[in-house]
Design a protein around this motif. Structure first.
Motif, PDB file in Angstrom:
ATOM      1  N   UNK A 176       0.814  -1.220   0.000  1.00 46.76           N
ATOM      2  CA  UNK A 176       0.000   0.000   0.000  1.00 46.76           C
ATOM      3  C   UNK A 176       0.849   1.272   0.000  1.00 46.76           C
ATOM      4  N   UNK A 177       2.164   1.137  -0.308  1.00 43.00           N
ATOM      5  CA  UNK A 177       2.937   2.356  -0.575  1.00 43.00           C
ATOM      6  C   UNK A 177       2.296   3.101  -1.733  1.00 43.00           C
ATOM      7  N   UNK A 178       1.625   2.331  -2.620  1.00 42.70           N
ATOM      8  CA  UNK A 178       0.848   2.931  -3.700  1.00 42.70           C
ATOM      9  C   UNK A 178      -0.505   2.238  -3.764  1.00 42.70           C
ATOM     10  N   UNK A 179      -1.542   3.033  -3.977  1.00 40.55           N
ATOM     11  CA  UNK A 179      -2.865   2.466  -4.250  1.00 40.55           C
ATOM     12  C   UNK A 179      -3.346   3.080  -5.550  1.00 40.55           C
ATOM     13  N   UNK A 198       9.209   6.852  -1.783  1.00 35.68           N
ATOM     14  CA  UNK A 198       8.803   6.690  -3.181  1.00 35.68           C
ATOM     15  C   UNK A 198       9.929   7.107  -4.138  1.00 35.68           C
ATOM     16  N   UNK A 199      10.780   8.038  -3.710  1.00 35.64           N
ATOM     17  CA  UNK A 199      11.952   8.366  -4.540  1.00 35.64           C
ATOM     18  C   UNK A 199      12.886   7.154  -4.631  1.00 35.64           C
ATOM     19  N   UNK A 200      13.032   6.438  -3.508  1.00 37.15           N
ATOM     20  CA  UNK A 200      13.864   5.219  -3.529  1.00 37.15           C
ATOM     21  C   UNK A 200      13.244   4.165  -4.451  1.00 37.15           C
ATOM     22  N   UNK A 231       5.708   8.118 -10.383  1.00 40.28           N
ATOM     23  CA  UNK A 231       6.090   9.542 -10.391  1.00 40.28           C
ATOM     24  C   UNK A 231       4.937  10.421  -9.918  1.00 40.28           C
ATOM     25  N   UNK A 232       3.736  10.149 -10.446  1.00 38.02           N
ATOM     26  CA  UNK A 232       2.566  10.955 -10.059  1.00 38.02           C
ATOM     27  C   UNK A 232       2.290  10.852  -8.564  1.00 38.02           C
ATOM     28  N   UNK A 233       2.359   9.626  -8.030  1.00 33.48           N
ATOM     29  CA  UNK A 233       2.073   9.437  -6.616  1.00 33.48           C
ATOM     30  C   UNK A 233       3.169  10.044  -5.748  1.00 33.48           C
ATOM     31  N   UNK A 234       4.425   9.966  -6.215  1.00 32.69           N
ATOM     32  CA  UNK A 234       5.525  10.603  -5.466  1.00 32.69           C
ATOM     33  C   UNK A 234       5.277  12.111  -5.385  1.00 32.69           C
ATOM     34  N   UNK A 237       2.410  12.721  -2.813  1.00 34.90           N
ATOM     35  CA  UNK A 237       2.849  12.572  -1.425  1.00 34.90           C
ATOM     36  C   UNK A 237       3.753  13.743  -1.024  1.00 34.90           C
ATOM     37  N   UNK A 238       4.545  14.231  -1.974  1.00 36.69           N
ATOM     38  CA  UNK A 238       5.399  15.379  -1.720  1.00 36.69           C
ATOM     39  C   UNK A 238       4.546  16.636  -1.471  1.00 36.69           C
ATOM     40  N   UNK A 239       3.478  16.775  -2.257  1.00 40.64           N
ATOM     41  CA  UNK A 239       2.567  17.912  -2.082  1.00 40.64           C
ATOM     42  C   UNK A 239       1.926  17.876  -0.688  1.00 40.64           C
ATOM     43  N   UNK A 240       1.498  16.688  -0.273  1.00 40.31           N
ATOM     44  CA  UNK A 240       0.856  16.565   1.044  1.00 40.31           C
ATOM     45  C   UNK A 240       1.828  16.972   2.155  1.00 40.31           C
TER      46      UNK A 240
END
Ligand SMILES: [Zn+2]
Length: 289
Positions: A176-179, A198-200, A231-234, A237-240
């Protein structure tokens, strides 16, 4: 093999309607490895029957990507397999399993019977069959003719998310690092660490896989995806994390920050929860094992 998608050579994904979960199966020459075990023993036994459509090899290895009920409560059905997880996963399960059990029963009343049958009354000490092969940073599992890599990339959806990599097939299971199709879930999350984790992951999937082409990324829920999705999810998460910092320093109101999240219209409670969790982490209130 109805229901299974072969996302890489002898690497399969099976989707289940319950929680839109995606379960993984990696088949070697000698043994198979299962990624996540579903929420109840009844669901796990259905999964065992579904696995029999794909391979007759023993499922000798099981990985819990993390300790949430839908990823680990079916563990006992797969014994005597080795059950792999991050080193912090057993403690998380010991601490949270009774509450997770109760949550499942309350939110999914249709499961009440099978949960009661399996676990009595959900007594305080109950846990699922606990992972016994523990990983701090990485591990390599030989399935005969192919190796599977387990990696811990940092805190994110929990403090113990493992990713499962089939390098020869160019497939990575990320729990669930990504959904895909649902917002990230922050209840046990570490919002300030998640972007770096997510960068890793991006560093892994931005290299061309041995098999050529592009990596297939399999989230714990929803459709398999590609590198662009990571990339989109990273970025999300960065925005949050950035907006959370701005709320914390008084540069922004939480209600304005919520408006900026793409899932706010559909899931305003999750958007608010994401920021509340971020503020808790910024204030040093999240406890670590
Ligand atoms: Zn989860």
């Amino acid at each position: 093999m109805p229901g299974w998608i072969e996302v890489g050579e002898r690497v399969f994904v099976r989707r289940y309607a319950f929680l839109d979960q995606a379960v993984g199966l990696i088949v070697g020459e000698r043994e198979a490895l299962l990624v996540d075990t579903r929420s109840t023993m009844v669901q796990a036994q259905e999964l065992l029957r579904d696995i029999a459509q794909v391979t007759r090899l023993p499922v000798s290895h099981v990985v819990n990507t993390h300790g949430h009920a839908d990823h680990a409560f079916g563990n006992a059905a797969f014994r005597p397999a080795a059950i792999w997880a991050h080193a912090r996963c057993p403690a998380f399960l010991r601490r949270t399993a009774p509450d997770q059990w109760e949550w499942l029963r309350e939110t999914h009343p249709t499961l009440a019977d099978e949960l009661a049958w399996e676990h009595g009354t959900g007594e305080p000490g109950w846990t699922p069959s606990l992972p016994d092969h523990l990983v701090a940073e990485s591990a390599l599992i030989d399935l005969g003719g192919r190796a599977v890599e387990l990696r811990y990339l940092g805190r994110g959806h929990t403090d113990h998310d493992l990713v499962v990599i089939a390098p020869d097939a160019g497939v990575v299971f990320v729990g669930d690092l990504l959904e895909n199709g649902a917002p990230p879930q922050f209840d046990d999350g570490f919002p300030l660490d998640w972007p770096g984790t997510l960068l890793a992951l991006l560093a892994i999937v931005e290299r061309a896989p041995l098999a050529g082409g592009e990596w297939t990324v399999v989230p714990g829920h929803g459709d398999p995806a590609g590198v662009g999705f990571v990339r989109d999810q990273a970025a999300l998460l960065d925005l949050i994390a950035s907006l959370g910092r701005a709320i914390n320093t008084g540069q922004m109101l939480m209600e304005d920050a919520i408006e900026l999240l793409p899932f706010a219209d559909e899931h305003p409670d999750l958007a608010q929860g994401a920021f509340e969790r971020t503020l808790e982490q910024l204030r040093g209130e999240l406890t670590l094992d």
